[in-house]
Design a protein around this motif. Sequence first.
Motif, PDB file in Angstrom:
ATOM      1  N   VAL A  41       0.837  -1.203   0.000  1.00  0.00           N
ATOM      2  CA  VAL A  41       0.000   0.000   0.000  1.00  0.00           C
ATOM      3  C   VAL A  41       0.873   1.254   0.000  1.00  0.00           C
ATOM      4  O   VAL A  41       0.630   2.188  -0.766  1.00  0.00           O
ATOM      5  N   THR A  42       1.910   1.273   0.846  1.00  0.00           N
ATOM      6  CA  THR A  42       2.777   2.460   0.880  1.00  0.00           C
ATOM      7  C   THR A  42       3.521   2.627  -0.448  1.00  0.00           C
ATOM      8  O   THR A  42       3.722   3.754  -0.904  1.00  0.00           O
ATOM      9  N   LEU A  47       4.073   5.661  -5.543  1.00  0.00           N
ATOM     10  CA  LEU A  47       4.133   5.656  -7.001  1.00  0.00           C
ATOM     11  C   LEU A  47       2.947   6.378  -7.639  1.00  0.00           C
ATOM     12  O   LEU A  47       3.070   6.909  -8.749  1.00  0.00           O
ATOM     13  N   ILE A  48       1.813   6.437  -6.947  1.00  0.00           N
ATOM     14  CA  ILE A  48       0.700   7.267  -7.422  1.00  0.00           C
ATOM     15  C   ILE A  48       1.131   8.733  -7.377  1.00  0.00           C
ATOM     16  O   ILE A  48       0.953   9.477  -8.347  1.00  0.00           O
ATOM     17  N   ALA A  49       1.696   9.143  -6.251  1.00  0.00           N
ATOM     18  CA  ALA A  49       2.162  10.527  -6.130  1.00  0.00           C
ATOM     19  C   ALA A  49       3.220  10.827  -7.182  1.00  0.00           C
ATOM     20  O   ALA A  49       3.143  11.846  -7.884  1.00  0.00           O
ATOM     21  N   TRP A  50       4.198   9.941  -7.317  1.00  0.00           N
ATOM     22  CA  TRP A  50       5.249  10.144  -8.312  1.00  0.00           C
ATOM     23  C   TRP A  50       4.652  10.236  -9.713  1.00  0.00           C
ATOM     24  O   TRP A  50       5.011  11.101 -10.506  1.00  0.00           O
ATOM     25  N   GLY A  51       3.738   9.326 -10.017  1.00  0.00           N
ATOM     26  CA  GLY A  51       3.173   9.274 -11.359  1.00  0.00           C
ATOM     27  C   GLY A  51       2.417  10.524 -11.750  1.00  0.00           C
ATOM     28  O   GLY A  51       2.532  11.005 -12.880  1.00  0.00           O
ATOM     29  N   PHE A  52       1.654  11.075 -10.820  1.00  0.00           N
ATOM     30  CA  PHE A  52       0.848  12.240 -11.172  1.00  0.00           C
ATOM     31  C   PHE A  52       1.579  13.564 -10.973  1.00  0.00           C
ATOM     32  O   PHE A  52       1.150  14.584 -11.499  1.00  0.00           O
ATOM     33  N   LEU A  53       2.678  13.557 -10.232  1.00  0.00           N
ATOM     34  CA  LEU A  53       3.476  14.770 -10.071  1.00  0.00           C
ATOM     35  C   LEU A  53       4.599  14.868 -11.101  1.00  0.00           C
ATOM     36  O   LEU A  53       5.203  15.908 -11.264  1.00  0.00           O
ATOM     37  N   ASN A  54       4.852  13.769 -11.791  1.00  0.00           N
ATOM     38  CA  ASN A  54       5.888  13.693 -12.807  1.00  0.00           C
ATOM     39  C   ASN A  54       5.216  13.904 -14.167  1.00  0.00           C
ATOM     40  O   ASN A  54       4.161  13.361 -14.439  1.00  0.00           O
ATOM     41  N   GLN A  63      -1.690   2.834 -13.005  1.00  0.00           N
ATOM     42  CA  GLN A  63      -1.450   1.426 -12.672  1.00  0.00           C
ATOM     43  C   GLN A  63      -1.488   1.238 -11.163  1.00  0.00           C
ATOM     44  O   GLN A  63      -2.075   0.284 -10.655  1.00  0.00           O
ATOM     45  N   ASN A  64      -0.897   2.157 -10.435  1.00  0.00           N
ATOM     46  CA  ASN A  64      -0.827   2.027  -8.990  1.00  0.00           C
ATOM     47  C   ASN A  64      -2.133   2.380  -8.301  1.00  0.00           C
ATOM     48  O   ASN A  64      -2.358   1.966  -7.164  1.00  0.00           O
ATOM     49  N   VAL A  65      -3.016   3.111  -8.958  1.00  0.00           N
ATOM     50  CA  VAL A  65      -4.372   3.274  -8.425  1.00  0.00           C
ATOM     51  C   VAL A  65      -5.038   1.896  -8.384  1.00  0.00           C
ATOM     52  O   VAL A  65      -5.635   1.502  -7.374  1.00  0.00           O
ATOM     53  N   GLY A  66      -4.903   1.142  -9.471  1.00  0.00           N
ATOM     54  CA  GLY A  66      -5.447  -0.224  -9.495  1.00  0.00           C
ATOM     55  C   GLY A  66      -4.766  -1.126  -8.488  1.00  0.00           C
ATOM     56  O   GLY A  66      -5.426  -1.887  -7.775  1.00  0.00           O
ATOM     57  N   ILE A  70      -6.164  -3.365  -5.094  1.00  0.00           N
ATOM     58  CA  ILE A  70      -5.820  -4.771  -4.860  1.00  0.00           C
ATOM     59  C   ILE A  70      -5.102  -4.933  -3.526  1.00  0.00           C
ATOM     60  O   ILE A  70      -5.396  -5.855  -2.744  1.00  0.00           O
ATOM     61  N   ASN A  71      -4.174  -4.044  -3.222  1.00  0.00           N
ATOM     62  CA  ASN A  71      -3.395  -4.146  -1.987  1.00  0.00           C
ATOM     63  C   ASN A  71      -4.239  -3.898  -0.747  1.00  0.00           C
ATOM     64  O   ASN A  71      -4.041  -4.549   0.288  1.00  0.00           O
ATOM     65  N   VAL A  72      -5.198  -2.988  -0.828  1.00  0.00           N
ATOM     66  CA  VAL A  72      -6.104  -2.757   0.305  1.00  0.00           C
ATOM     67  C   VAL A  72      -6.941  -4.010   0.551  1.00  0.00           C
ATOM     68  O   VAL A  72      -7.180  -4.394   1.707  1.00  0.00           O
ATOM     69  N   ILE A  73      -7.367  -4.674  -0.511  1.00  0.00           N
ATOM     70  CA  ILE A  73      -8.088  -5.948  -0.359  1.00  0.00           C
ATOM     71  C   ILE A  73      -7.181  -6.969   0.323  1.00  0.00           C
ATOM     72  O   ILE A  73      -7.622  -7.706   1.206  1.00  0.00           O
ATOM     73  N   GLY A  74      -5.905  -7.007  -0.050  1.00  0.00           N
ATOM     74  CA  GLY A  74      -4.956  -7.918   0.597  1.00  0.00           C
ATOM     75  C   GLY A  74      -4.793  -7.627   2.073  1.00  0.00           C
ATOM     76  O   GLY A  74      -4.769  -8.540   2.899  1.00  0.00           O
TER      77      GLY A  74
END
Length: 97
Positions: A41-42, A47-54, A63-66, A70-74
Amino acid sequence: MNETMLDALQYYGAGAGLLAAFIVSLNLGVTKTGWAFVIFVTSSLALIAWGFLNDEGAGIGWQNVGLLIINVIGVYRYLFAAGDPEKKTKTAEEPSA
């Protein structure tokens, strides 16, 4: 955002993802696998922050939103819904010796 912060997000996300995958691959039990999903999750958040700030990372961000979902379900499955990790669930009848 400055380049140093973007680099930190990118490399933290990559390293945390590798660490979490390694923990899951060791099959250390329900609780440790659940904590590996917390690390995932972390990684996804970084990577969500990196992806949208880059300027060129939106694909990784989406991809990391998806992957975050999945990780929250885990996390839920392994840390909250697993019940007592000491009990084993049988999926098939074991033959007696």
